[in-house]
Motif scaffolding. Structure first.
Motif, PDB file in Angstrom:
ATOM      1  N   PHE A   1       0.744  -1.242   0.108  1.00 52.48           N
ATOM      2  CA  PHE A   1      -0.070  -0.051   0.065  1.00 52.48           C
ATOM      3  C   PHE A   1       0.866   1.352  -0.025  1.00 52.48           C
ATOM      4  O   PHE A   1       1.970   1.348   0.791  1.00 52.48           O
ATOM      5  CB  PHE A   1      -0.862   0.148   1.085  1.00 52.48           C
ATOM      6  N   LEU A   2       0.733   2.256  -0.861  1.00 48.35           N
ATOM      7  CA  LEU A   2       1.592   3.461  -1.259  1.00 48.35           C
ATOM      8  C   LEU A   2       0.587   4.573  -0.516  1.00 48.35           C
ATOM      9  O   LEU A   2      -0.546   4.918  -1.034  1.00 48.35           O
ATOM     10  CB  LEU A   2       1.776   3.587  -2.608  1.00 48.35           C
ATOM     11  N   LEU A   3       1.265   5.299   0.367  1.00 48.82           N
ATOM     12  CA  LEU A   3       0.728   6.456   0.889  1.00 48.82           C
ATOM     13  C   LEU A   3       1.350   7.767   0.374  1.00 48.82           C
ATOM     14  O   LEU A   3       2.730   7.697   0.282  1.00 48.82           O
ATOM     15  CB  LEU A   3       0.749   6.566   2.372  1.00 48.82           C
ATOM     16  N   ARG A   4       0.765   8.673  -0.081  1.00 49.48           N
ATOM     17  CA  ARG A   4       1.475  10.010  -0.576  1.00 49.48           C
ATOM     18  C   ARG A   4       0.999  11.137   0.235  1.00 49.48           C
ATOM     19  O   ARG A   4      -0.375  11.281   0.268  1.00 49.48           O
ATOM     20  CB  ARG A   4       1.018  10.063  -2.015  1.00 49.48           C
ATOM     21  N   ILE A   5       1.802  11.634   1.223  1.00 51.79           N
ATOM     22  CA  ILE A   5       1.283  12.701   2.156  1.00 51.79           C
ATOM     23  C   ILE A   5       2.323  13.922   1.713  1.00 51.79           C
ATOM     24  O   ILE A   5       3.695  13.766   1.933  1.00 51.79           O
ATOM     25  CB  ILE A   5       1.742  12.316   3.538  1.00 51.79           C
ATOM     26  N   GLY A   6       1.944  14.841   1.202  1.00 58.93           N
ATOM     27  CA  GLY A   6       2.532  16.150   0.794  1.00 58.93           C
ATOM     28  C   GLY A   6       3.855  15.447  -0.409  1.00 58.93           C
ATOM     29  O   GLY A   6       3.431  14.806  -1.200  1.00 58.93           O
ATOM     30  N   LYS A   7       5.094  15.901   0.070  1.00 57.93           N
ATOM     31  CA  LYS A   7       6.066  15.728  -0.471  1.00 57.93           C
ATOM     32  C   LYS A   7       6.596  14.219  -0.514  1.00 57.93           C
ATOM     33  O   LYS A   7       7.586  13.769  -1.059  1.00 57.93           O
ATOM     34  CB  LYS A   7       7.279  16.721  -0.517  1.00 57.93           C
ATOM     35  N   TYR A   8       5.989  13.635   0.643  1.00 57.62           N
ATOM     36  CA  TYR A   8       6.579  12.326   1.098  1.00 57.62           C
ATOM     37  C   TYR A   8       5.926  10.915   0.442  1.00 57.62           C
ATOM     38  O   TYR A   8       4.613  11.232   0.447  1.00 57.62           O
ATOM     39  CB  TYR A   8       6.696  12.263   2.654  1.00 57.62           C
ATOM     40  N   GLN A   9       6.569   9.774   0.355  1.00 62.33           N
ATOM     41  CA  GLN A   9       6.046   8.893  -0.094  1.00 62.33           C
ATOM     42  C   GLN A   9       6.217   7.535   0.829  1.00 62.33           C
ATOM     43  O   GLN A   9       7.449   7.563   1.325  1.00 62.33           O
ATOM     44  CB  GLN A   9       6.363   8.396  -1.590  1.00 62.33           C
ATOM     45  N   LEU A  10       5.231   6.798   1.261  1.00 61.11           N
ATOM     46  CA  LEU A  10       5.372   5.817   2.345  1.00 61.11           C
ATOM     47  C   LEU A  10       4.784   4.547   1.789  1.00 61.11           C
ATOM     48  O   LEU A  10       3.769   4.544   1.504  1.00 61.11           O
ATOM     49  CB  LEU A  10       4.807   6.421   3.645  1.00 61.11           C
TER      50      LEU A  10
END
Length: 462
Positions: A17-26
């Motif tokens: 599962f890929l999360l995009r939070i502002g400029k970050y990718q987790l």
């Protein structure tokens, strides 16, 4: 803020599962796709994101359908850290290196055939060395301790009770003025299971990503399960033929040893010689022994009163292959725990060759057997099996023990969700369509929950 579902959608493997939070990718989990050869070939496909652009990885637990592509992620450019519980760090050191070894052996076999045909040679998904190098990226996180893993992104892990070190991942995500609390259930454990604590409750979330493996069924009670196992072992004492138990190296093997110790006299285990015939299971059991801090109350008491809860006075741990071969000289009175859990490889097949044709022998099936596996053929009543080109008659008694599962059943999943005070929306993952549909209906009818069944590459805005 956005989440994209890149695995374990309408199936139980390949969690990613890929999360995009502002400029970050987790990334949360990066698991192997398992099943048929056609499905497993997709493990070699390019990732649907740039590994070099990922800023951090959160791993819920050590099972390969959640962790198995992490060495490949690093091989293809990821250079950050992998956050997970300390026990998961230790288990992954064993499991990922073993996966690398199997990759190497499989490619050696395939390349011999390709060489003879003049075809281009192939490379393993990753090697043992690459698995070892991946281990340097792991960073341990304790249960219940909030840790900022990236600016504005805080991880808190809670005990999921599935295997040692398994975790529910609670992520607090902040982007500017927006804050969201997203909870990933990981794989939730079966309440009342030996050794492990029950899955922890989480009170509030803005979104829950929830497994649904057994979302459409209920498990047998633990009491009835142990009663059945005890009766089989006790009855087998009169014939004294060997008992063979194909078992998964992590989780199921430790449960068996723990329960054998608990019922040592009652089941007559003291009348047998018990063999743990799996190098990986031996290593995994040592990891379990080193983490008594996270046992449940009963297992902690056993540890405090009598030491290692997995050590029996008549237990033999056979690391070397020549010690394993000596077991096959024993005609009666041996309980043999060996891999693989579905009888697709490993030492259990050698024990089958020497025992399956004996009328006084027994096979205890203590785990799920997928279609197409040797274990499933035995469960389905096969009269003959093939081993290394030889036909073996099946005269041993085959016993399937119901109720043994490391996953919560439908009621367990519902009870876990019921602890959320604000009844947050749910996205179901990690389940076959029937399981997801069954759980979704119950969540809607009992809690009026807003439920989404995740689709592959689906994107949701938080």
């Amino acid at each position: 803020m956005q989440i994209e579902f890149l695995g374990a959608t309408r199936e139980v493997t390949g969690s990613c599962f890929l999360l995009r939070i502002g400029k970050y990718q987790l990334l949360v989990d990066c698991g192997l796709i398992q099943g048929s050869h056609r499905h497993e070939r997709h493990n070699h496909d390019p990732f649907l994101f740039d590994p070099e652009a990922i800023d951090a990885v959160v791993l819920t637990h050590a099972h390969l359908d959640h962790s198995g592509r992490l060495p490949l992620l690093i091989k293809r450019g990821y250079s950050g850290q992998i956050y997970t519980h300390r026990a998961t760090v230790d288990l992954c050191a064993i499991m990922l290196e073993d996966a690398g070894y199997l990759n190497e052996k499989e490619v050696q076999w395939e390349n011999r055939k390709r060489e003879r045909k003049g075809l281009e040679l192939i490379e393993p998904l990753y090697t043992r060395l690459e698995a070892r190098e991946a281990h340097r990226h792991f960073r341990s996180v304790e249960y219940g301790k909030a840790e900022e893993i990236l600016p504005g992104i805080t991880l808190t892990m809670h005990d999921a009770g599935h295997i040692l070190g398994s975790a529910i991942a609670e992520l607090r995500l902040t982007d500017g003025q927006q804050t969201r609390n997203v909870v990933f259930s990981g794989d939730l454990g079966h309440r009342g299971a030996p050794i492990l604590r029950d899955p922890e409750a989480v009170k509030r979330a803005d979104l829950v990503i929830m497994e649904s493996t057994y979302g459409d069924r209920l498990h047998r009670s633990w009491d009835k399960t142990w009663q059945e196992m005890g009766e089989i072992i006790s009855n087998a004492r009169s014939g004294k033929g060997n008992i063979m138990i194909p078992a998964f190296a992590v989780g199921r093997t430790q449960e068996l040893l723990y329960v054998f110790k608990r019922y040592f006299v009652e089941w007559g285990i003291d009348d047998w010689e018990v063999f743990l015939d799996s190098p990986m299971a031996i290593e995994a059991t040592e990891v379990y022994s080193n983490h008594a801090k996270i046992y449940d109350r009963r297992a902690k008491k056993v540890y405090e009163q009598s030491g290692d809860p997995f050590m029996l006075p008549n237990l033999h741990r056979t690391q070397r292959s020549d010690d394993s071969m000596k077991i096959n000289r024993i005609k009666s009175g041996a309980i043999i725990i060996a891999g693989s859990g579905m009888c697709t490889g490993g030492r259990i097949k050698h024990h089958f060759k020497h025992n399956l044709w004996r009328e006084d022998a027994h096979v205890l099936i203590v785990g799920f057997q997928a279609r197409g596996t040797l274990g499933r053929a035995l469960v389905d009543g096969a009269k003959h099996i093939r081993l290394w080109g030889e036909t073996i008659r099946v005269k041993a008694q085959i016993h399937t023990i119901g109720g043994l599962s490391a996953h919560a059943d439908q009621q367990g999943l519902l009870n876990w969700y019921g602890h959320f005070e604000n009844r947050p929306p749910v996205v179901l993952v990690h389940g076959e369509p029937e399981s997801m549909d069954g759980l979704a209906q119950r969540l809607k009818s009992e809690y009026r929950a807003d439920v989404v069944l995740a689709e592959f590459q689906q994107k949701l805005t938080l």
